[in-house]
Design an enzyme around this catalytic site. Structure first.
Site, PDB file in Angstrom:
ATOM      1  N   ASP A  74       2.165  45.770 -12.975  1.00  4.36           N
ATOM      2  CA  ASP A  74       3.009  46.169 -11.733  1.00  4.36           C
ATOM      3  C   ASP A  74       4.144  45.245 -11.725  1.00  4.36           C
ATOM      4  OD1 ASP A  74       1.948  47.780  -9.040  1.00  4.36           O
ATOM      5  OD2 ASP A  74       3.229  45.798  -8.563  1.00  4.36           O
ATOM      6  N   GLU A  90       5.305  51.704  -9.453  1.00  8.77           N
ATOM      7  CA  GLU A  90       5.816  50.719 -10.102  1.00  8.77           C
ATOM      8  C   GLU A  90       4.904  50.443 -11.047  1.00  8.77           C
ATOM      9  OE1 GLU A  90       5.046  48.956  -6.175  1.00  8.77           O
ATOM     10  OE2 GLU A  90       5.743  50.841  -6.965  1.00  8.77           O
TER      11      GLU A  90
END
Length: 321
Positions: A197, A240
């Site tokens: 992430d 993301e």
């Protein structure tokens, strides 16, 4: 004379259109084909109005038409893409066979008695007209077939990849994981999943805009894609978040891969439109398959928990469970 030139020029246009459609670049052909057409026009004119000779005109057309078809066959042999390769090979063979036929026609004319009526040149010349029609039909069929295959490949790619990063999407990743889980259960091997992430990605979007945010995602996707093995599966899981499937890899080796990716990400610098340099970091969670896992999602769940711990402990780090 005009009809012969029209047929010759039409084949050049068909061949060139096919080369452009297939994205084949061959600079030599751009000069060679017009040169042969100009030579044919000169020979037909001379042996029609200055020294009338039907045999020579047939020989000139057939020999130069044969040369043109050989050029076409050679040019099409440069095609290297997977889609439509069979169709292009068939068309290339067709051009080659037509070239052989017209070479035979040219030699046949040499040994024929002098002709005085162009409409009575025999069955060989009659067949030569059919070859031109065959070129048009087969080339058209091949073009339609290739266009259809390309469209199918494009649709499949759209369904299996993320449009922004060109990585696999979540659905495709899940398919690969299911297959790998079944293989691992049979072979008693193992696999590792890495979840990642981007840190403070919302801040990037808020301060630099979504366009810069998209560039960051693409840069990060390239880092992941370029630093894993060919058999590894990299996907954008959503937003993301990214995931990596490492077949035949334990968590210790997975940690090495994840740490390398983290360090590479941290050293990456992106230039924004306003001229400033932007750096970013990422967090990673690593988990390995266990014999007690009833399904592959258990490995993913552990990797997600490891990623959450990495976030809690300050980000820009790798955690293994």
């Amino acid at each position: 004379m005009v009809a012969n030139l029209a047929v010759y020029i039409a084949v050049i246009m068909i061949f060139r259109g096919l080369l452009r459609f297939l994205d084949i670049s061959w600079p030599l052909e751009r000069y060679l084909s017009p040169l042969l057409a100009a030579l044919l026009a000169g020979l037909l004119y001379y042996y029609k109005f200055h020294v009338p000779n039907i045999n020579v005109r047939i020989f000139a057309f057939s020999s130069l038409f044969s040369a043109l078809c050989l050029i076409a066959a050679f040019g099409l042999s440069k095609y290297r893409q997977e889609s439509g390769r069979t169709a292009i090979r068939i068309v290339a063979i067709m051009f080659f066979l037509v070239a052989i036929f017209h070479l035979f026609r040219a030699l046949w004319t040499v040994f024929q008695v002098p002709l005085y009526d162009f409409m009575k040149t025999g069955w060989v010349s009659t067949l030569s007209v059919a070859t031109s029609e065959f070129i048009v039909v087969l080339t058209t069929y091949a073009t339609i077939l290739i266009a259809t295959e390309r469209q199918q490949h494009a649709l499949i790619k759209m369904a299996r990849t993320d449009s922004l990063t060109q990585l696999y999407n979540r659905r495709t990743f899940e398919e690969y994981c299911a297959v790998e889980y079944s293989r691992t259960c049979r072979s008693k091997s193992t696999f590792t999943i890495i979840m990642s992430d981007l840190d403070h990605f919302k801040w990037v979007n808020d301060h630099h805009g979504h366009q810069v945010g998209d560039e960051v995602l693409k840069f990060f996707a390239d880092i992941l894609r370029n630093n894993v093995r060919k058999q590894d599966v990299v996907a954008r899981f959503g937003g993301e978040e990214f995931v990596i499937l490492l077949p035949d890899t334990d968590s210790e080796k997975g940690m090495i891969v994840a740490e390398h990716l983290r360090e590479t990400t941290l050293s990456t610098i992106i230039s924004t439109d306003d001229g400033s340099a932007l750096t970013f970091s990422s967090s990673f969670g690593v988990a390995q398959y266990s014999d007690t896992d009833s399904e592959w999602t258990a490995v993913l769940s552990r990797a997600d928990k490891a990623l959450y711990r990495a976030k809690q402990q300050g980000r820009n780090r790798t955690i293994r469970v």
